[in-house]
Design a protein around this motif. Sequence first.
Motif, mmCIF file in Angstrom:
data_model
loop_
_atom_site.group_PDB
_atom_site.id
_atom_site.type_symbol
_atom_site.label_atom_id
_atom_site.label_comp_id
_atom_site.label_asym_id
_atom_site.label_seq_id
_atom_site.Cartn_x
_atom_site.Cartn_y
_atom_site.Cartn_z
ATOM 1 N N ARG A 82 -2.228 0.933 12.871
ATOM 2 C CA ARG A 82 -2.473 -0.470 12.270
ATOM 3 C C ARG A 82 -1.456 -0.499 11.178
ATOM 4 N N ILE A 83 -1.034 -1.532 11.040
ATOM 5 C CA ILE A 83 -0.079 -2.033 9.848
ATOM 6 C C ILE A 83 -0.822 -3.024 9.240
ATOM 7 N N ASP A 84 -1.192 -2.935 7.880
ATOM 8 C CA ASP A 84 -2.177 -3.604 7.035
ATOM 9 C C ASP A 84 -1.509 -4.938 6.716
ATOM 10 N N GLN A 85 -0.150 -4.926 6.425
ATOM 11 C CA GLN A 85 0.452 -6.353 6.204
ATOM 12 C C GLN A 85 1.832 -6.416 6.829
ATOM 13 N N ASP A 86 1.949 -6.936 7.943
ATOM 14 C CA ASP A 86 3.153 -6.459 8.862
ATOM 15 C C ASP A 86 4.089 -7.708 8.056
ATOM 16 N N VAL A 87 5.315 -7.158 7.753
ATOM 17 C CA VAL A 87 6.360 -8.000 7.320
ATOM 18 C C VAL A 87 6.622 -9.309 7.871
ATOM 19 N N SER A 88 7.026 -8.947 9.192
ATOM 20 C CA SER A 88 7.387 -10.166 10.154
ATOM 21 C C SER A 88 6.109 -11.120 10.631
ATOM 22 N N TYR A 89 5.183 -10.646 10.980
ATOM 23 C CA TYR A 89 4.009 -11.392 11.519
ATOM 24 C C TYR A 89 3.120 -12.013 10.314
ATOM 25 N N LYS A 90 3.117 -11.401 8.984
ATOM 26 C CA LYS A 90 2.528 -11.831 7.838
ATOM 27 C C LYS A 90 1.017 -11.727 7.913
ATOM 28 N N GLN A 93 11.235 10.962 6.606
ATOM 29 C CA GLN A 93 9.865 11.664 5.802
ATOM 30 C C GLN A 93 8.687 11.365 6.438
ATOM 31 N N GLU A 94 7.706 12.267 6.539
ATOM 32 C CA GLU A 94 6.447 12.285 7.308
ATOM 33 C C GLU A 94 5.525 11.594 6.248
ATOM 34 N N GLY A 95 5.842 11.025 4.905
ATOM 35 C CA GLY A 95 5.003 10.494 4.247
ATOM 36 C C GLY A 95 5.494 10.444 2.762
ATOM 37 N N PRO A 96 4.816 9.746 1.868
ATOM 38 C CA PRO A 96 3.617 8.778 2.070
ATOM 39 C C PRO A 96 4.111 7.455 3.167
ATOM 40 N N ALA A 97 5.280 7.046 2.751
ATOM 41 C CA ALA A 97 5.712 5.968 3.582
ATOM 42 C C ALA A 97 6.503 6.561 4.645
ATOM 43 N N ARG A 98 5.846 6.168 5.894
ATOM 44 C CA ARG A 98 6.498 6.756 7.328
ATOM 45 C C ARG A 98 6.892 5.743 8.082
ATOM 46 N N ALA A 99 8.297 5.891 8.758
ATOM 47 C CA ALA A 99 8.756 4.900 9.572
ATOM 48 C C ALA A 99 8.406 5.124 11.063
ATOM 49 N N THR A 137 4.251 2.840 7.582
ATOM 50 C CA THR A 137 2.814 2.685 7.420
ATOM 51 C C THR A 137 2.950 3.206 5.863
ATOM 52 N N ALA A 138 2.337 2.771 4.760
ATOM 53 C CA ALA A 138 2.143 2.942 3.470
ATOM 54 C C ALA A 138 3.493 2.556 2.827
ATOM 55 N N PRO A 139 3.956 1.554 3.239
ATOM 56 C CA PRO A 139 5.373 1.120 2.576
ATOM 57 C C PRO A 139 5.626 1.203 1.164
ATOM 58 N N GLN A 140 4.659 0.542 0.430
ATOM 59 C CA GLN A 140 4.529 0.519 -0.896
ATOM 60 C C GLN A 140 4.696 1.665 -1.614
ATOM 61 N N ALA A 141 4.494 2.922 -1.217
ATOM 62 C CA ALA A 141 4.549 4.137 -1.643
ATOM 63 C C ALA A 141 5.898 4.643 -2.033
ATOM 64 N N ASN A 142 6.814 4.200 -1.299
ATOM 65 C CA ASN A 142 8.428 4.445 -1.380
ATOM 66 C C ASN A 142 9.049 3.166 -1.592
ATOM 67 N N GLY A 143 8.493 2.183 -1.816
ATOM 68 C CA GLY A 143 9.099 1.014 -2.160
ATOM 69 C C GLY A 143 10.180 0.407 -1.293
ATOM 70 N N ILE A 144 9.297 0.276 0.168
ATOM 71 C CA ILE A 144 10.238 -0.237 1.275
ATOM 72 C C ILE A 144 10.356 -1.522 1.291
#
Length: 266
Positions: A47-55, A97-103, A132-139
């Motif tokens: 699950r992606i909580d806030q998808d960048v493309s689909y908003k 990286q396996e986390g916190p932000a993971r691709a 997932t958790a993109p904000q953790a690494n400033g993605i």
Amino acid sequence: MRHCFALLALLLSLPLAAAQLHLELGNMSRQWDSNELLVHPQARDIRIDQDVSYKRPMHYRAVPLATLLTGIKPDDHLQAVALDGFAAEMPAAALLQEGPARAWLAVEDPAKPWPALGKGKPSAGPFYLVWTAPQANGIRPEQWPFQIATIRRLASVEQRFPALLPDPNLPTDDPVRKGFALFQQNCLACHRLNGAGDAQFGPDLNLPHNPTEYFQPAFLRQYIRNPQSLRQWPQARMPGFSDSVLSEQELDALLAYLRHMAGRKP
């Protein structure tokens, strides 16, 4: 007529064609199709909580991208090339990286296509890099390329495109250098500068003229923040860069780089 209905029924019964993902990772080249990836041993429902493309929140069948990047090391440089010519430059370290932000590589099921990105637009498939958790690494949003066709290992931007480099005599803490890094993260996926770059999506930002040469400064800032507030047309594709994506200080540095490069044309 009966033959036409029979042919139509046959076509509808055939499985939809799987999409192809090309990996060009130096000494290793591999082609995956979407059906293979959907049943990959590492595939997960995420699950992606806030998808960048689909908003909005989205669910995907996805594979951790690192599992596909055989032989790639953290100091390598990768590029994701989309079907429309968008070319995202991606340092490998964050992708491994396996986390916190993971691709994750989200894979569109040909039998269950994702929704369109907008009226008259295709979906984000067949392959979409999500976090997932993109904000953790400033993605940043530009690190979510969609409609991916190829991922390849390349030399760094500085090595491949010296025409993008600012004056080497600038101090190491000069804002122009920070602006150059921001240009790579936010602009180079769509634009070239001095003819340098791989993107085929937007216009060159220095040839024949740099936007700092023909925009009033306040209007240029407004255009970067919200393009449709300055020029409205249905086919516009440039996204706006809010201050949550590009702070005022970062925007100052990006504009400093563009002004600097207006004096460094070929």
